[in-house]
Design a protein around this motif. Structure first.
Motif, PDB file in Angstrom:
ATOM      1  N   MET A 122       0.928  -1.311   0.183  1.00 41.58           N
ATOM      2  CA  MET A 122      -0.078  -0.024   0.086  1.00 41.58           C
ATOM      3  C   MET A 122       0.755   1.336   0.092  1.00 41.58           C
ATOM      4  SD  MET A 122      -2.786  -1.166   2.791  1.00 41.58           S
ATOM      5  CE  MET A 122      -1.727  -1.933   3.831  1.00 41.58           C
ATOM      6  N   ARG A 123       0.440   2.232  -0.697  1.00 41.32           N
ATOM      7  CA  ARG A 123       1.108   3.609  -0.784  1.00 41.32           C
ATOM      8  C   ARG A 123       0.205   4.482  -0.547  1.00 41.32           C
ATOM      9  NH1 ARG A 123       2.808   6.533  -5.809  1.00 41.32           N
ATOM     10  NH2 ARG A 123       1.653   4.998  -6.914  1.00 41.32           N
ATOM     11  N   VAL A 124       1.003   5.318   0.619  1.00 39.40           N
ATOM     12  CA  VAL A 124       0.150   6.573   1.296  1.00 39.40           C
ATOM     13  C   VAL A 124       0.729   7.847   0.830  1.00 39.40           C
ATOM     14  CG1 VAL A 124      -0.733   7.846   3.210  1.00 39.40           C
ATOM     15  CG2 VAL A 124      -1.005   5.091   3.131  1.00 39.40           C
ATOM     16  N   ILE A 125      -0.206   8.774   0.013  1.00 43.99           N
ATOM     17  CA  ILE A 125       0.342   9.986  -0.327  1.00 43.99           C
ATOM     18  C   ILE A 125      -0.173  10.924   0.558  1.00 43.99           C
ATOM     19  CG2 ILE A 125       0.249  11.718  -2.200  1.00 43.99           C
ATOM     20  CD1 ILE A 125       1.318   8.896  -3.037  1.00 43.99           C
ATOM     21  N   THR A 126       0.793  11.801   1.137  1.00 44.43           N
ATOM     22  CA  THR A 126       0.357  12.512   2.397  1.00 44.43           C
ATOM     23  C   THR A 126       1.188  13.911   2.281  1.00 44.43           C
ATOM     24  OG1 THR A 126       0.152  12.773   4.852  1.00 44.43           O
ATOM     25  CG2 THR A 126       1.976  11.451   3.811  1.00 44.43           C
ATOM     26  N   THR A 127       0.753  14.923   2.747  1.00 44.63           N
ATOM     27  CA  THR A 127       1.512  16.034   2.935  1.00 44.63           C
ATOM     28  C   THR A 127       2.278  16.081   4.407  1.00 44.63           C
ATOM     29  OG1 THR A 127      -0.399  17.327   3.933  1.00 44.63           O
ATOM     30  CG2 THR A 127       0.024  17.520   1.597  1.00 44.63           C
ATOM     31  N   ARG A 128       1.946  15.121   5.433  1.00 43.65           N
ATOM     32  CA  ARG A 128       2.876  15.244   6.607  1.00 43.65           C
ATOM     33  C   ARG A 128       4.090  14.572   6.370  1.00 43.65           C
ATOM     34  NH1 ARG A 128      -2.312  13.417  10.710  1.00 43.65           N
ATOM     35  NH2 ARG A 128      -3.833  14.747   9.723  1.00 43.65           N
ATOM     36  N   ARG A 129       4.962  15.131   7.311  1.00 45.73           N
ATOM     37  CA  ARG A 129       6.282  14.640   7.276  1.00 45.73           C
ATOM     38  C   ARG A 129       6.388  13.393   7.889  1.00 45.73           C
ATOM     39  NH1 ARG A 129      10.188  19.475   8.817  1.00 45.73           N
ATOM     40  NH2 ARG A 129      11.833  17.693   8.001  1.00 45.73           N
ATOM     41  N   HIS A 130       5.665  13.237   9.115  1.00 46.81           N
ATOM     42  CA  HIS A 130       5.738  11.995   9.685  1.00 46.81           C
ATOM     43  C   HIS A 130       4.588  11.508  10.235  1.00 46.81           C
ATOM     44  CE1 HIS A 130      10.318  12.956   9.881  1.00 46.81           C
ATOM     45  NE2 HIS A 130      10.053  14.252  10.443  1.00 46.81           N
TER      46      HIS A 130
ATOM     47  N   PRO B 210       1.499  -1.982   9.123  1.00 51.11           N
ATOM     48  CA  PRO B 210       2.308  -2.991   8.427  1.00 51.11           C
ATOM     49  C   PRO B 210       1.770  -2.707   6.965  1.00 51.11           C
ATOM     50  CG  PRO B 210       1.437  -3.949  10.352  1.00 51.11           C
ATOM     51  CD  PRO B 210       0.593  -2.530  10.301  1.00 51.11           C
ATOM     52  N   GLY B 211       2.867  -2.918   5.985  1.00 48.77           N
ATOM     53  CA  GLY B 211       2.509  -3.022   4.644  1.00 48.77           C
ATOM     54  C   GLY B 211       2.427  -1.446   4.117  1.00 48.77           C
ATOM     55  N   VAL B 212       2.706  -0.608   4.843  1.00 50.68           N
ATOM     56  CA  VAL B 212       2.247   1.088   4.092  1.00 50.68           C
ATOM     57  C   VAL B 212       3.405   1.464   3.805  1.00 50.68           C
ATOM     58  CG1 VAL B 212       1.540   3.219   4.740  1.00 50.68           C
ATOM     59  CG2 VAL B 212       0.010   1.558   5.080  1.00 50.68           C
ATOM     60  N   ARG B 213       3.775   2.398   2.862  1.00 50.76           N
ATOM     61  CA  ARG B 213       4.740   3.053   2.405  1.00 50.76           C
ATOM     62  C   ARG B 213       4.133   4.471   2.237  1.00 50.76           C
ATOM     63  NH1 ARG B 213       7.087   4.089  -2.683  1.00 50.76           N
ATOM     64  NH2 ARG B 213       5.805   2.653  -3.776  1.00 50.76           N
ATOM     65  N   CYS B 214       4.876   5.437   2.734  1.00 49.74           N
ATOM     66  CA  CYS B 214       4.422   6.642   2.559  1.00 49.74           C
ATOM     67  C   CYS B 214       5.297   7.467   1.678  1.00 49.74           C
ATOM     68  CB  CYS B 214       4.261   7.609   4.043  1.00 49.74           C
ATOM     69  SG  CYS B 214       3.185   6.622   5.115  1.00 49.74           S
ATOM     70  N   ALA B 215       4.563   8.504   0.943  1.00 49.58           N
ATOM     71  CA  ALA B 215       5.198   9.296   0.062  1.00 49.58           C
ATOM     72  C   ALA B 215       4.814  10.559  -0.041  1.00 49.58           C
ATOM     73  CB  ALA B 215       5.206   8.846  -1.404  1.00 49.58           C
ATOM     74  N   PRO B 216       5.602  11.451   0.081  1.00 46.50           N
ATOM     75  CA  PRO B 216       5.110  13.142   0.176  1.00 46.50           C
ATOM     76  C   PRO B 216       4.306  13.304  -1.177  1.00 46.50           C
ATOM     77  CG  PRO B 216       7.399  13.423  -0.530  1.00 46.50           C
ATOM     78  CD  PRO B 216       6.933  11.607  -0.316  1.00 46.50           C
ATOM     79  N   TRP B 217       3.282  14.201  -1.193  1.00 40.91           N
ATOM     80  CA  TRP B 217       2.605  14.663  -2.192  1.00 40.91           C
ATOM     81  C   TRP B 217       3.433  16.175  -2.841  1.00 40.91           C
ATOM     82  CZ3 TRP B 217      -0.907  13.774  -5.624  1.00 40.91           C
ATOM     83  CH2 TRP B 217      -1.402  14.684  -6.772  1.00 40.91           C
ATOM     84  N   LEU B 218       3.719  15.677  -4.094  1.00 40.65           N
ATOM     85  CA  LEU B 218       4.560  16.743  -5.076  1.00 40.65           C
ATOM     86  C   LEU B 218       3.655  16.774  -6.436  1.00 40.65           C
ATOM     87  CD1 LEU B 218       7.971  15.828  -4.192  1.00 40.65           C
ATOM     88  CD2 LEU B 218       6.930  17.604  -3.039  1.00 40.65           C
ATOM     89  N   HIS B 219       3.112  18.067  -6.575  1.00 45.26           N
ATOM     90  CA  HIS B 219       2.465  18.064  -7.790  1.00 45.26           C
ATOM     91  C   HIS B 219       2.942  17.652  -8.963  1.00 45.26           C
ATOM     92  CE1 HIS B 219      -0.667  19.644 -10.324  1.00 45.26           C
ATOM     93  NE2 HIS B 219       0.010  20.531 -10.854  1.00 45.26           N
ATOM     94  N   GLY B 220       2.594  17.020  -9.693  1.00 48.00           N
ATOM     95  CA  GLY B 220       3.193  16.411 -10.974  1.00 48.00           C
ATOM     96  C   GLY B 220       4.180  15.399 -11.062  1.00 48.00           C
TER      97      GLY B 220
END
Length: 307
Positions: A158-166, A173-183
Motif C-alpha cells: 500500500m502507498r499513502v500519499i500525504t503532506t505530513r512529514r512524519h 504494516p505494509g504501508v509506504r508513505c510518499a509526500p505529495w509533490l504536484h506532477g
C-alpha cells in the motif's frame, strides 16, 4: 450530522442531552455537564473528526460539535458509539449507533469506527480489482481506517500519499508513505482511494482502467471530469458509509473491524494511532486543527471523566 441544539430530538423524544463542546464564531467552547437522564447512557469518550470539524469551524455557525460519542451502561457491556455531539448523554437505540464487543478498549472501539467506513466502502469495489498496491490519498483517521482494512483483506504494497512529514499511518504494516509533490506521481495505479476529500488529486494518480474510491467527504466544489473518466475507462465508486445496504450490515461491518483490531494489535500499538485527551483540553485541540501543532495521532478521544 447531529442536531444543533443542546438537546437533540428524534422521533418525538429527546435523543441526546448535554453536549460538552459548542462552536461559536469559529471557536470551540466548553459547556458544563448536565445530569444523565435515566433512559440515556452517559457520554464517557468522544471521537474527534478533524476534517468535519474544520469545515464546521470555517462555516462560522453556532452548533454543537462532535462526530461520535462512546458510552455504556456498565463495565461488562461493550461500548456503544452514537452519532451525537462530544460528551453528550444519549439514547443507545438511536439510529446509526453501533456497539463494540464486550472487552474491547475505547481506543480500539474508536479506531474501528473509521475502519468500518472502509469495510463498507471496499465492499463496493469490483471483484476483479486487485487490492495489492492500492494508493491511499491522505493520512488522517479515514485513511488510517482504510489502510487497516486493506491489511485485514490481505493487501500488500500500500502507498499513502500525504503532506505530513512524519505520519502515524506509516506504522501500519505494509504501508509506504510518499509526500505529495504536484506532477511527480505517475498516473498508473489500479486502485486509488481518496481519504482526504481531494478527488481531483486522487484521480491524477489513476492508470487506464483504474478504480477511484471516494471514501473521504469532498467539498461541494470538488469534481472529477466526466471526460477523464470516459477516456481513462475509470470506475468511480461512492463509498459513503450510509449508502444503501442490507439490514444489519452497518453493525456487522463495525463488529468485523473491532474484533479484528482487538485480536491483531496490542494497546501499545494502538497508542500510535489514537490518543486520549482530557475533555477540558478540547478548545485547545480545536484551535490547533489544521496547524503543525495538532496531535500526531490521527484519532483523538476526548475523555469526559478525566480530572
Amino acid at each position: 450530522m447531529t442536531p444543533s441544539a443542546n438537546t437533540g430530538t428524534g422521533t418525538g423524544h429527546h435523543r441526546y442531552v448535554g453536549a460538552r463542546v459548542r462552536l461559536v464564531a469559529g471557536r470551540a467552547r466548553l459547556q458544563p455537564p448536565v445530569p444523565t437522564p435515566a433512559s440515556m447512557v452517559a457520554g464517557r469518550f468522544s471521537v474527534l473528526s478533524p476534517g468535519t470539524e474544520r469545515r464546521h469551524l470555517a462555516g462560522g455557525a453556532s452548533r454543537d460539535a462532535g462526530y461520535m460519542t462512546l458510552g455504556r451502561g456498565s463495565d461488562a457491556e461493550g461500548w456503544t458509539l452514537a452519532p451525537v455531539p462530544h460528551g453528550a448523554a444519549f439514547d443507545p437505540t438511536l439510529p446509526g449507533a453501533v456497539t463494540a464487543p464486550p472487552g474491547v478498549p475505547a481506543t480500539v472501539a474508536a479506531v474501528a469506527r473509521f475502519q468500518q467506513l472502509a469495510v463498507i466502502g471496499l465492499a463496493r469495489v469490483p471483484p476483479y480489482t486487485t487490492l495489492h498496491g492500492t494508493v491511499i490519498v491522505g493520512s488522517g483517521p479515514v485513511a488510517l481506517g482504510c489502510a487497516l482494512e486493506l491489511l485485514r483483506r490481505g493487501a500488500i504494497g500500500m502507498r499513502v500519499i500525504t503532506t505530513r512529514r512524519h505520519p502515524a499511518i506509516a506504522s501500519v504494516p505494509g504501508v509506504r508513505c510518499a509526500p505529495w509533490l504536484h506532477g511527480t506521481h505517475p498516473g498508473d495505479s489500479g486502485l486509488v482511494i481518496d481519504a482526504a476529500g481531494t478527488p481531483e488529486r486522487a484521480a491524477a494518480l489513476l492508470g487506464p482502467g483504474g478504480t477511484l474510491g471516494l471514501l473521504g467527504t469532498p467539498p461541494r466544489t470538488a469534481a472529477v471530469t466526466a471526460l477523464g473518466a470516459h477516456r481513462g475507462g475509470w470506475t468511480v465508486i461512492g463509498m459513503h458509509e450510509l449508502a444503501p445496504a442490507p439490514p444489519g450490515y452497518y453493525q456487522d461491518a463495525y463488529t468485523t473491524a473491532a474484533t479484528w483490531l482487538a485480536e491483531r494489535f496490542t494497546p501499545g500499538q494502538l497508542s500510535a494511532w489514537c490518543r486520549i485527551v482530557p475533555g477540558a483540553e478540547a478548545p485547545e485541540i480545536y484551535r490547533l486543527l489544521g496547524s503543525p501543532g495538532r496531535p500526531a495521532e490521527p484519532v483523538i478521544l476526548f475523555d469526559w471523566e478525566a480530572r
